[in-house]
Design a protein around this motif. Sequence first.
Motif, PDB file in Angstrom:
ATOM      1  N   ASP A 182      -4.215 -24.562 -15.335  1.00 19.03           N
ATOM      2  CA  ASP A 182      -2.973 -25.310 -15.469  1.00 19.03           C
ATOM      3  C   ASP A 182      -1.847 -24.294 -15.565  1.00 19.03           C
ATOM      4  O   ASP A 182      -1.927 -23.331 -16.335  1.00 19.03           O
ATOM      5  CB  ASP A 182      -2.989 -26.179 -16.728  1.00 19.03           C
ATOM      6  N   THR A 202      -8.459 -25.051 -17.044  1.00 19.66           N
ATOM      7  CA  THR A 202      -8.824 -26.464 -17.041  1.00 19.66           C
ATOM      8  C   THR A 202     -10.273 -26.593 -17.506  1.00 19.66           C
ATOM      9  O   THR A 202     -10.964 -25.589 -17.727  1.00 19.66           O
ATOM     10  CB  THR A 202      -8.696 -27.039 -15.627  1.00 19.66           C
ATOM     11  N   ALA A 203     -10.747 -27.797 -17.660  1.00 18.56           N
ATOM     12  CA  ALA A 203     -12.151 -28.017 -18.049  1.00 18.56           C
ATOM     13  C   ALA A 203     -13.080 -27.396 -17.005  1.00 18.56           C
ATOM     14  O   ALA A 203     -14.077 -26.744 -17.345  1.00 18.56           O
ATOM     15  CB  ALA A 203     -12.429 -29.498 -18.215  1.00 18.56           C
ATOM     16  N   GLN A 204     -12.751 -27.596 -15.707  1.00 22.44           N
ATOM     17  CA  GLN A 204     -13.556 -26.985 -14.639  1.00 22.44           C
ATOM     18  C   GLN A 204     -13.456 -25.461 -14.688  1.00 22.44           C
ATOM     19  O   GLN A 204     -14.433 -24.758 -14.430  1.00 22.44           O
ATOM     20  CB  GLN A 204     -13.082 -27.498 -13.270  1.00 22.44           C
ATOM     21  N   ARG A 240     -13.029 -23.612 -17.369  1.00 17.15           N
ATOM     22  CA  ARG A 240     -13.853 -23.103 -18.482  1.00 17.15           C
ATOM     23  C   ARG A 240     -15.319 -23.050 -18.093  1.00 17.15           C
ATOM     24  O   ARG A 240     -16.040 -22.099 -18.441  1.00 17.15           O
ATOM     25  CB  ARG A 240     -13.642 -23.972 -19.724  1.00 17.15           C
ATOM     26  N   ARG A 241     -15.775 -24.061 -17.374  1.00 15.59           N
ATOM     27  CA  ARG A 241     -17.179 -24.049 -16.936  1.00 15.59           C
ATOM     28  C   ARG A 241     -17.415 -22.926 -15.933  1.00 15.59           C
ATOM     29  O   ARG A 241     -18.424 -22.224 -15.990  1.00 15.59           O
ATOM     30  CB  ARG A 241     -17.550 -25.409 -16.319  1.00 15.59           C
TER      31      ARG A 241
END
Length: 320
Positions: free
Chosen positions: A49, A58-60, A62-63
Motif C-alpha cells: 500500500d 498488504t496481506a498478500q 506479508r505472505r
Amino acid sequence: MEFRQLKTFVTAAQMESFSRAAQELGYSQSAVTVQIRLLEEELGVKLFDRLGKRISLTAQGRRFLKQSLQILKEVNQAKETASQEGEMDNPLHIGTLESLCSAKLPEVLSYFRTHHPKVSIKITTATPARLYEMLDQNLLDLIYLLDRSRSNPEWEKVMEKREPIVFVTPPDWWGERPLQVKIEELTDKPFFLTEKNENYRRELDAFLEAHNLQLTPAVEISNTDFIIRQLKESGGISCLPFFAVEESLRKGELTVLEVEGMKMEMVRQIFYHKSKWKTREMEEFIRRVRGNMEENREKGGESCGNGSSSALLSCCSTPC
C-alpha cells in the motif's frame, strides 16, 4: 521473476521505504519502483500500500515476504555450500556497542586478519534499540550487545553471558574512605555517566529511583573510554560494565565501590535473524567470541557474576 526482484522486494519491505531500499542496494529509486511494479504484475497481486512516501505490506505482501525470505535463505545456503571448501571470503557486518567494540572486539578482529584475511569486516556501533531495528531490516549479519536478556521469535540467540555492572573510582581520589558504602553516600559526588535511558544507565536510574534518590552527573556521554579516561585524570565515580573497566582494575588505576544492596547485571548477547543463512564467517565470529570467554574464564579474567563487587575483583587474579 528474477532473484534481484525478490531481493529488492525484501529490502523494501524490511526498510518500509523504496528510497531507503534503493540507497541500501545501490539502485535509483525509480529502478526499485519499476522492479516492484513488474513483480506485482507478474504475481497479479498488490504487495504494498502506498501512502504518500510511506509504504506498508498488504496481506498478500506479508505472505509473499515469508516465502521470499525462505527463497533468499536457500539461495545463500546453496552458495555457501558450493564454496565451503575454499578460503573464507564473505564479508561480515557486525553491529555492537562502543564499549564492547573497544573492550572485546580487537582480539577477534586481529584473529580474522591473521587467519582469514580475505574476510572484510564492517563494524557499526549504535544503541541497542537501533541495533535491533537494523537486525530486523536485514542490515546486519550479527549483533553483539549488552542489554537485559532479550528474545524474539524472529531472532536466533547464539550466546548469552551475564555481566555485572559496578561502581568504580580511582583509588588515589577515593583515598582511605571505606570501599563498602551506601548509595546515599555517593549522590553528592561527581559522576561520569552514559546518557540517560541507555541500557546500563537505565538500570542505575531504576536503582536510584527504588531508593528515592537522584543524582546530577558531572558529565554525560555515550563513549565509555572517555568516561574511564576522565575518571583517571580528574577523579569521580562511574557505573559501568565490569568488562569495560577490567583492565583498569588489574592495573590498579580504578577500584570497585561495593554499594550496599546493589546487584545490577546485564547480559552480553549475540543474535542473528532467522531469515538469514548463517555463513561460515558468522559461525567463526561466534566461535571466536565464545572461545575468548572460555580462555578468560580459565585465566580468571571473566567475572564470576555472584553479585559481590569485592569478589569480582578477586576473580581478576583467581580462577572462577
